[in-house]
Design a protein around this motif. Structure first.
Motif, PDB file in Angstrom:
ATOM      1  N   GLY A  44       6.383 -73.635 -49.227  1.00  0.00           N
ATOM      2  CA  GLY A  44       5.758 -74.042 -47.970  1.00  0.00           C
ATOM      3  C   GLY A  44       6.741 -74.744 -47.043  1.00  0.00           C
ATOM      4  O   GLY A  44       6.781 -74.476 -45.838  1.00  0.00           O
ATOM      5  N   ASP A  73       3.394 -66.290 -48.269  1.00  0.00           N
ATOM      6  CA  ASP A  73       3.806 -67.384 -49.159  1.00  0.00           C
ATOM      7  C   ASP A  73       2.809 -67.543 -50.317  1.00  0.00           C
ATOM      8  O   ASP A  73       1.602 -67.639 -50.098  1.00  0.00           O
ATOM      9  CB  ASP A  73       3.897 -68.630 -48.244  1.00  0.00           C
ATOM     10  CG  ASP A  73       3.822 -69.972 -48.928  1.00  0.00           C
ATOM     11  OD1 ASP A  73       3.836 -70.052 -50.155  1.00  0.00           O
ATOM     12  OD2 ASP A  73       3.752 -70.973 -48.189  1.00  0.00           O
ATOM     13  N   ARG A 108      -5.112 -82.557 -52.583  1.00  0.00           N
ATOM     14  CA  ARG A 108      -5.380 -81.302 -53.287  1.00  0.00           C
ATOM     15  C   ARG A 108      -5.923 -81.562 -54.679  1.00  0.00           C
ATOM     16  O   ARG A 108      -5.439 -82.424 -55.404  1.00  0.00           O
ATOM     17  CB  ARG A 108      -4.093 -80.461 -53.365  1.00  0.00           C
ATOM     18  CG  ARG A 108      -3.839 -79.689 -52.088  1.00  0.00           C
ATOM     19  CD  ARG A 108      -2.601 -78.840 -52.149  1.00  0.00           C
ATOM     20  NE  ARG A 108      -2.525 -77.961 -53.321  1.00  0.00           N
ATOM     21  CZ  ARG A 108      -1.739 -76.893 -53.367  1.00  0.00           C
ATOM     22  NH1 ARG A 108      -0.981 -76.572 -52.331  1.00  0.00           N
ATOM     23  NH2 ARG A 108      -1.689 -76.157 -54.463  1.00  0.00           N
TER      24      ARG A 108
HETATM   25 MG    MG Z   1       2.246 -73.937 -50.703  1.00  0.00          MG
END
Ligand code: MG
Ligand code: C5P
Length: 220
Positions: A40, A114, A159
């Motif tokens: 990322g 990605d 997350r």
């Molecule tokens: Mg990522």
């Protein structure tokens, strides 16, 4: 109401007989690496300095998970927490939809995809029914370095999978399920391997050089 399984089977993107997009016009570069390898971060750099559109499969799945009324929200949530790979029909449909939405008027567009393909079946289905890829950028990083990055990110990412238990499961999935994709593409000489056990700026310096060697000039 149809079962989730039946709804997944009805998604068209993964089962089309020929690619939806012409690789002469649409450039697809897959970006792979273990969780925390820096995919990322490097995609953000590339998006800033080149004309790439960046699509993260994980981000698209998290958005779909949170979309009110999604038939797949609960399924995605369960798979992500367990570090497992969501059935490819769902991910490929999300990617195709996002690609369509991002394609420029003249049709020529470069995509960084990605965190995909994470499984050999995803690779085959995407290239057959959506678009063949140009090559794969593979960020090769040790588990020690990746774990440290993920635990650090977990302090602020919010997350559900940046915790030690999920991280362990994600590492296992990467080795068992996703590395075979890298190995298959490598055997076809379609992988640009980047040493990723170093600071992000040093990694990016190498990425730029390796892209130039593949005909993608800085700023293009
Ligand atoms: Mg990522
Ligand atoms: O790439 P990222 O780390 O954001 O992915 C988070 C999770 O999303 C993965 O661990 C997996 O559960 C799911 N995922 C998937 N298939 C992909 C990409 C991500 O199932 N191609």
């Amino acid at each position: 109401m149809a079962s989730t399984e039946a709804q997944i089977q009805q998604l068209p993107a993964a089962s089309r007989g020929k690619p939806a997009f012409d690789p002469e016009k649409i450039t697809v570069i897959f970006v792979l690496g273990g969780p925390g390898a820096g995919k990322g971060t490097q995609c953000e750099n590339l998006k800033r300095d080149y004309s790439f559109k960046h699509l993260s499969a994980g981000d698209l799945l998290r958005e779909e998970q949170d979309r009110p009324g999604s038939q797949f929200g609960q399924l995605i949530k369960d798979y992500i927490r367990e570090g497992k790979i969501v059935p490819m029909e769902v991910t490929i449909q999300l990617l195709e939809n996002a690609m369509r939405a991002a394609i420029d008027d003249e049709g020529k567009t470069k995509f960084l995809i990605d965190g995909f393909p994470r499984k050999v079946d995803q690779a085959h289905a995407f290239e057959a029914s959506v678009c063949p890829s140009k090559f794969t950028l593979f960020f090769d990083c040790s588990e020690e370095v990746m774990e440290a990055r993920l635990l650090n990110r977990g302090k602020t990412s919010g997350r559900a999978d940046d915790n030690p238990e999920s991280i362990r499961k994600r590492f296992r999935t990467f080795v068992e399920t996703s590395m075979p994709v890298v190995d298959e593409f490598s055997a076809q000489d379609r992988v640009v391997r980047i040493e990723a056990n170093q600071p992000p700026t040093a990694i990016y310096d190498i990425v730029k050089v390796r892209l130039a060697a593949r005909g993608i000039a800085f700023g293009s």
